[in-house]
Write a protein that holds these residues in place. Structure first.
Motif, PDB file in Angstrom:
ATOM      1  N   ARG A  59       0.854  -1.174   0.000  1.00 53.15           N
ATOM      2  CA  ARG A  59       0.000   0.000   0.000  1.00 53.15           C
ATOM      3  C   ARG A  59       0.898   1.236   0.000  1.00 53.15           C
ATOM      4  O   ARG A  59       1.989   1.206   0.557  1.00 53.15           O
ATOM      5  CB  ARG A  59      -0.865   0.017   1.257  1.00 53.15           C
ATOM      6  N   LEU A 107       1.796   6.211   4.086  1.00 49.00           N
ATOM      7  CA  LEU A 107       1.065   7.424   4.384  1.00 49.00           C
ATOM      8  C   LEU A 107       1.887   8.290   5.327  1.00 49.00           C
ATOM      9  O   LEU A 107       2.462   7.787   6.287  1.00 49.00           O
ATOM     10  CB  LEU A 107      -0.254   7.082   5.062  1.00 49.00           C
ATOM     11  N   PRO A 156      -4.364  14.734   7.756  1.00 47.74           N
ATOM     12  CA  PRO A 156      -5.789  14.522   7.488  1.00 47.74           C
ATOM     13  C   PRO A 156      -6.173  14.670   6.015  1.00 47.74           C
ATOM     14  O   PRO A 156      -7.169  14.121   5.594  1.00 47.74           O
ATOM     15  CB  PRO A 156      -6.484  15.595   8.331  1.00 47.74           C
ATOM     16  N   GLU A 157      -5.410  15.409   5.218  1.00 47.06           N
ATOM     17  CA  GLU A 157      -5.838  15.639   3.832  1.00 47.06           C
ATOM     18  C   GLU A 157      -5.505  14.472   2.910  1.00 47.06           C
ATOM     19  O   GLU A 157      -6.068  14.380   1.833  1.00 47.06           O
ATOM     20  CB  GLU A 157      -5.178  16.903   3.255  1.00 47.06           C
ATOM     21  N   THR A 158      -4.536  13.632   3.324  1.00 44.20           N
ATOM     22  CA  THR A 158      -4.078  12.604   2.396  1.00 44.20           C
ATOM     23  C   THR A 158      -5.187  11.676   1.967  1.00 44.20           C
ATOM     24  O   THR A 158      -5.988  11.243   2.777  1.00 44.20           O
ATOM     25  CB  THR A 158      -2.978  11.718   3.023  1.00 44.20           C
ATOM     26  N   GLN A 159      -5.189  11.412   0.721  1.00 44.80           N
ATOM     27  CA  GLN A 159      -6.128  10.405   0.206  1.00 44.80           C
ATOM     28  C   GLN A 159      -5.367   9.101   0.022  1.00 44.80           C
ATOM     29  O   GLN A 159      -4.199   9.104  -0.332  1.00 44.80           O
ATOM     30  CB  GLN A 159      -6.695  10.855  -1.132  1.00 44.80           C
ATOM     31  N   GLY A 160      -6.066   7.997   0.298  1.00 40.71           N
ATOM     32  CA  GLY A 160      -5.405   6.703   0.261  1.00 40.71           C
ATOM     33  C   GLY A 160      -5.010   6.270  -1.107  1.00 40.71           C
ATOM     34  O   GLY A 160      -5.562   6.511  -2.079  1.00 40.71           O
ATOM     35  N   GLY A 168      -5.441   6.668   8.240  1.00 45.27           N
ATOM     36  CA  GLY A 168      -5.893   6.846   6.856  1.00 45.27           C
ATOM     37  C   GLY A 168      -6.649   5.658   6.295  1.00 45.27           C
ATOM     38  O   GLY A 168      -6.523   5.319   5.130  1.00 45.27           O
ATOM     39  N   THR A 200      -9.247   3.719   4.468  1.00 40.36           N
ATOM     40  CA  THR A 200     -10.252   4.014   3.452  1.00 40.36           C
ATOM     41  C   THR A 200     -10.796   2.698   2.919  1.00 40.36           C
ATOM     42  O   THR A 200     -10.023   1.778   2.629  1.00 40.36           O
ATOM     43  CB  THR A 200      -9.636   4.828   2.299  1.00 40.36           C
ATOM     44  N   ASN A 202     -10.446   7.842   4.909  1.00 40.42           N
ATOM     45  CA  ASN A 202      -9.281   8.400   5.578  1.00 40.42           C
ATOM     46  C   ASN A 202      -9.498   8.530   7.089  1.00 40.42           C
ATOM     47  O   ASN A 202      -9.364   9.603   7.658  1.00 40.42           O
ATOM     48  CB  ASN A 202      -8.972   9.777   4.958  1.00 40.42           C
ATOM     49  N   HIS A 232      -8.787   8.112  11.005  1.00 46.57           N
ATOM     50  CA  HIS A 232      -7.711   7.978  11.989  1.00 46.57           C
ATOM     51  C   HIS A 232      -8.320   7.689  13.348  1.00 46.57           C
ATOM     52  O   HIS A 232      -9.365   8.230  13.683  1.00 46.57           O
ATOM     53  CB  HIS A 232      -6.906   9.272  12.085  1.00 46.57           C
ATOM     54  N   SER A 269      -6.922   1.250   1.569  1.00 44.85           N
ATOM     55  CA  SER A 269      -5.643   1.869   1.896  1.00 44.85           C
ATOM     56  C   SER A 269      -5.656   2.232   3.366  1.00 44.85           C
ATOM     57  O   SER A 269      -6.695   2.215   4.025  1.00 44.85           O
ATOM     58  CB  SER A 269      -5.412   3.110   1.036  1.00 44.85           C
TER      59      SER A 269
END
Lengths: 369, 515
Positions: A357, A360, A365-369, B14, B16, B27, B29, B63
């Protein structure tokens, strides 16, 4: 890697395409099969699917063959909608033929317009009697209708054989296992001069329309559908489960009986041991291939009738075994059931295995997977 | 908050997870410290279930990372999760009715169960240690729902456990049982076990949990320390700002009986069913009577006898106004003016795979949608449109299949369909179960409106807060017997709790409503 992935909802496009795929795959397999048998595959396929209907006589014969299949299948579409698995159209057809023959032989001397209706009605009653027994067993004793109707097919066949070898045998028939020829008043009138297309075809088309109206317009048909999808909801709404079960089974039995009596009073004209080359079983495939919809069933019946004729044609002109018909029927159902997976699933091609994967950044908080 | 120095026991980063047509987790946490009781708050459909399935190894995230004691880990399956020390108690128990407690736990543990006698001893020791006394030799079908939950918890505790996940554990308990459960959970946390407490009940979270993570539509919408928040602010995190979170309705009492049950005794045909014992109940025109109870105490049987699915052979037990109906089938009771909202939305209330038009016809057939046996599809379509419009059902249109709707929208449709037939009597089972707050409020308002039009309404629910909110009179069912029904303002949550546990003696000094 090929992966099946749920669609989330039923695809109606795929529901219509699946029978087409099944037909194409069946033909493709047929091509391979003929090649392996050392027969020219294209010629073989043409012999089966085109030659039988290449002239008007062939098309007329196609109608004759379609009639009993269509009648059985349209009746089955109603019970199958109710999720009642009547596998006994074959037996119900035979009983219809037997009952109708018995009455026709009693009235062999009579010459009147009412003879044919009585003969037809007794055929219908014969089929209803046979499916009614299965209905009683199901409603009263909760017996599995799949088992009872299959077993009753064999019973019906043996009763028919007994009758045609015994009480209904033509006394002047040189001991052949055949009844006397029916009187003219008991025969279905021919619709198109010079062919064998008879009034049975009209009855079958009428049945298609009637079932169409029943299932799409009438409240009774709606109740049958609800009972099939969701018996709990049907019960809570006060739909009469037992009555609906009787109705659906009697209707399909009656139509199968009509198919049977239509054979003996139509193309055959007497009672013989082989009044059906498995029309009742083929009708099960037809019902599903036609998506339990009247129009679909009409098309599927024509295809199935063509397979019957094509199988005979292949035997005559190519020397291939008659079992070809059964083989093609089986392949059709097999591929149909396989293709139906695509109604609720889609195929996803995945390049290799996904193992890693993307890493990260910690707690962004903004990160998209 | 207990410890801050050591790494969190569990960290999600994160996470998802995309399902076809629905982004279940976006996302997400989450940190849970050792010995922490952490609440996962959110409405139905907010993504709580998916998240806990990720932790328990039932679902692979698309993810994101899972860290256990500070180290990244890939939870392969539930067996792996159990080995790591994660225990999970599901909302719906997976117990075999005809097996004993020990046998059930042995089955769940698999190869780790060891010898049955020693396991039974261990069960006895563990259950007594945590104040959840349970007899390992009893068969499951003899246990109450609360006791069954204990079995599920003890199953997690007989192994070494570091994280206990509980999915809506209080929904099957009486208020008194909830208190006992909380004592156990606090004791567990004091010994260092982390607890993930999944709930949508704010009072409980406030009373029990050290920290809370709130999910809305798959995303974390906020984190808080419940003790320092009030329930309104937490509710806003759950549902967003634009949904009203609390209302009250004036109470009313009717005087003309419309639905009467007299000395109803009914033997359940189900071997594990509950027999109804001498039920007496009157619902008057213009009032809502609420019946509380833990699932499986005779609600299903009572509802089936009212809907007409189970007929009562001895005739005179159920009357609508003056008419005896105990022997009438469901359609004839509907003809009289009964409407019914069953517990199972899909499966009894609505037919999956059929359109909303067809589902409108399902019970609306008596209102002129069928003439001479033929369906007037135009009228049925108009009826469906009217329901969708008046009850603000979010759907792709009347052609949408019932199972394509969310639970809340389907329930609004079903309630709307029943109410728009102008029933004289409405019976609703768990009307807002699994429904978001917005839809629940809409449903409550619709019920109150129908009441004010003079209908008699009977609501059977496991949600006590709901019953106190909308019922004019209230009672409880326990083990097939019905408690006395009291005007809601004269009852209290404590008293109702006792009734749910089967103690029907009227207490002398019942206080006023404790809401």
């Amino acid at each position: 890697m090929i992966k099946l992935e749920p669609r989330g909802e039923r695809s109606s496009t795929m529901a219509y395409l699946s029978p087409v795929f099944a037909a194409l795959l069946t033909m493709l397999t047929g091509l391979i099969l003929f090649t392996l048998l050392g027969v020219d595959p294209v010629e073989a396929l043409l012999t089966i699917l085109y030659v039988p209907v290449s002239d008007t006589h062939g098309i007329a014969e196609l109608c004759v063959k379609t009639t009993p299949i269509l009648l059985c299948a349209i009746g089955l579409s109603v019970v199958f909608k109710a999720k009642i698995w009547n596998i006994g159209a074959e037996g119900q057809l035979l009983m219809g033929g037997l009952f109708g023959s018995y009455i026709a032989l009693q009235l062999i001397e009579a010459e009147a317009f009412w003879v044919l209706p009585i003969v037809l009605i007794s055929g219908v009653l014969g089929g209803m009697f046979w499916s009614g027994l299965a209905a009683i067993l199901k409603v009263r004793f909760n017996t599995n209708e799949i088992l009872t109707t299959i077993m009753m097919n064999y019973i019906a066949l043996n009763i028919l054989l007994w009758a045609v070898h015994g009480p209904l045998k033509d006394p002047e028939g040189f001991n052949f296992p055949e009844s006397a020829l029916f009187g003219d008043s008991a025969l279905l009138p021919v619709l198109i001069e010079g062919t064998r297309v008879n009034f049975g075809m009209a009855l079958a088309l009428l049945a298609v329309v009637a079932v169409w109206v029943l299932m799409s317009r009438s409240f009774y048909g709606f109740q049958i559908k609800v009972m099939g999808v969701d018996a709990g909801a049907a019960r809570l709404s006060g739909f009469k489960e037992k009555r609906l079960t009787y109705f659906a089974l009697l209707l399909s039995g009656g139509l199968a009986g009509l198919a049977g009596v239509g054979e003996v009073t139509g193309p055959i004209g007497q009672l013989i041991p082989q009044i059906s080359p498995g029309y009742g079983y083929a009708a099960i495939i037809v019902a599903f291939l036609g998506r339990l919809h009247p129009l679909g069933i009409l098309l599927a019946s024509l295809l199935m009738a063509l397979l019957y004729m094509g199988g005979e044609m292949a035997q005559i002109s190519l020397g291939l075994p008659l079992a070809l018909t059964g083989l093609f029927q089986g392949m059709l159902l097999f591929y149909l059931l396989a293709c139906d997976v695509l109604i609720t699933f889609r195929i996803r091609l995945k390049p290799g295995k996904v193992t890693s994967r993307p890493p990260l950044p910690p707690l962004a908080p903004e990160t998209q997977g | 908050m207990k410890q801050n120095s050591s790494p969190p026991r569990l960290t999600l980063r994160g996470i998802t997870k995309q399902y076809p047509g629905c982004l279940a987790n976006d996302n997400v946490h989450l940190d849970i410290a050792p010995a922490e009781i952490h609440a996962l708050l959110g409405e139905n459909g907010a993504g709580k279930s998916t998240l806990m399935k990720v932790i328990y190894g039932l679902v692979k995230p698309d993810s994101g990372e899972v860290l256990w004691d500070g180290l990244p880990i890939d939870v392969r399956d539930p067996a792996h999760a159990r080995k790591m020390g994660i225990g999970m108690v599901f909302q719906h128990f997976s117990l075999f009715e005809t097996l004993t407690v020990t046998e059930n736990i042995a089955l769940a543990l698999g190869d780790d169960a060891g010898e049955l006698n020693s396991l039974a001893n261990k069960i006895r020791t563990v259950s007594e240690k945590y104040g959840m006394a349970i007899n390992p030799d009893r068969e499951i079908h003899t246990l109450s729902v609360g006791e069954r939950q204990r079995v599920e918890i003890v199953r997690c505790l007989v192994q070494e456990i570091k994280l206990l996940i509980l999915d809506e554990p209080t929904s099957v308990l009486t208020p008194q049982e909830v208190d006992t459960l909380f004592i156990t959970l606090r004791q567990l946390a004091d010994e260092g076990c982390s607890i993930l407490f999944i709930s949508h009940k704010l009072n409980e979270v406030k009373a029990l949990c050290h920290k809370a993570t709130v999910l809305r539509a798959g995303r974390v919408s906020g984190e808080c320390i419940p003790a320092e928040e009030d329930t309104i602010s937490m509710a806003k995190l759950m549902v967003g700002d634009d949904t009203p979170v609390s209302t009250t309705y004036p109470k009313k009492l009717g005087s003309t009986p419309l639905l009467s049950i007299t000395d109803l005794n009914l033997h359940s045909p189900d071997p594990f069913g509950v027999h109804l014992k001498n039920i007496n109940l009157t619902v008057n025109a213009g009032e809502i009577v609420g019946i509380a109870g833990i699932a499986g105490n005779g609600q299903e049987e009572l509802l089936a006898s009212l809907s007409g699915e189970h007929l009562c052979p001895d005739g005179k037990t159920i009357t609508f106004a003056e008419d005896e109906v105990a022997n009438l089938p469901p359609d004839q009771r509907r003809q009289w003016g009964l409407a019914f909202v069953p517990e199972e939305r899909l499966g009894r209330g609505a037919v999956p795979g059929m359109s909303l038009t067809e589902n409108a016809l399902l019970t609306g057939f008596l209102t002129g949608l069928v003439s001479k046996g033929m369906i007037a599809w135009k009228k049925a379509e108009a009826f469906a449109d009217e329901i969708i419009d008046q009850y603000k059902v979010k759907a792709a249109g009347r052609h949408a299949q019932a199972d394509s709707l969310s639970g809340g929208n389907l329930q609004k449709f079903i309630i709307g369909r029943e109410i728009m037939q102008n029933p004289k009597i409405l019976i609703a089972a768990h009307p807002t179960w699994g429904v978001d707050i917005g839809a629940a409020t809409a449903i409550h308002k619709a019920l109150i409106t129908l009441r004010d039009q003079g209908a008699a309404i009977l609501v059977v629910s496991e949600d006590i807060d709901e019953l106190f909110l909308i019922s004019d009179r209230i009672g409880a069912i326990c083990n097939g017997a019905l408690s006395p029904i009291k005007p809601t303002p004269e009852s209290s949550i404590q008293e109702l709790g006792r009734m749910m546990a089967g103690d029907f003696n009227q207490s002398v000094n019942n206080g006023s409503t404790a809401l």
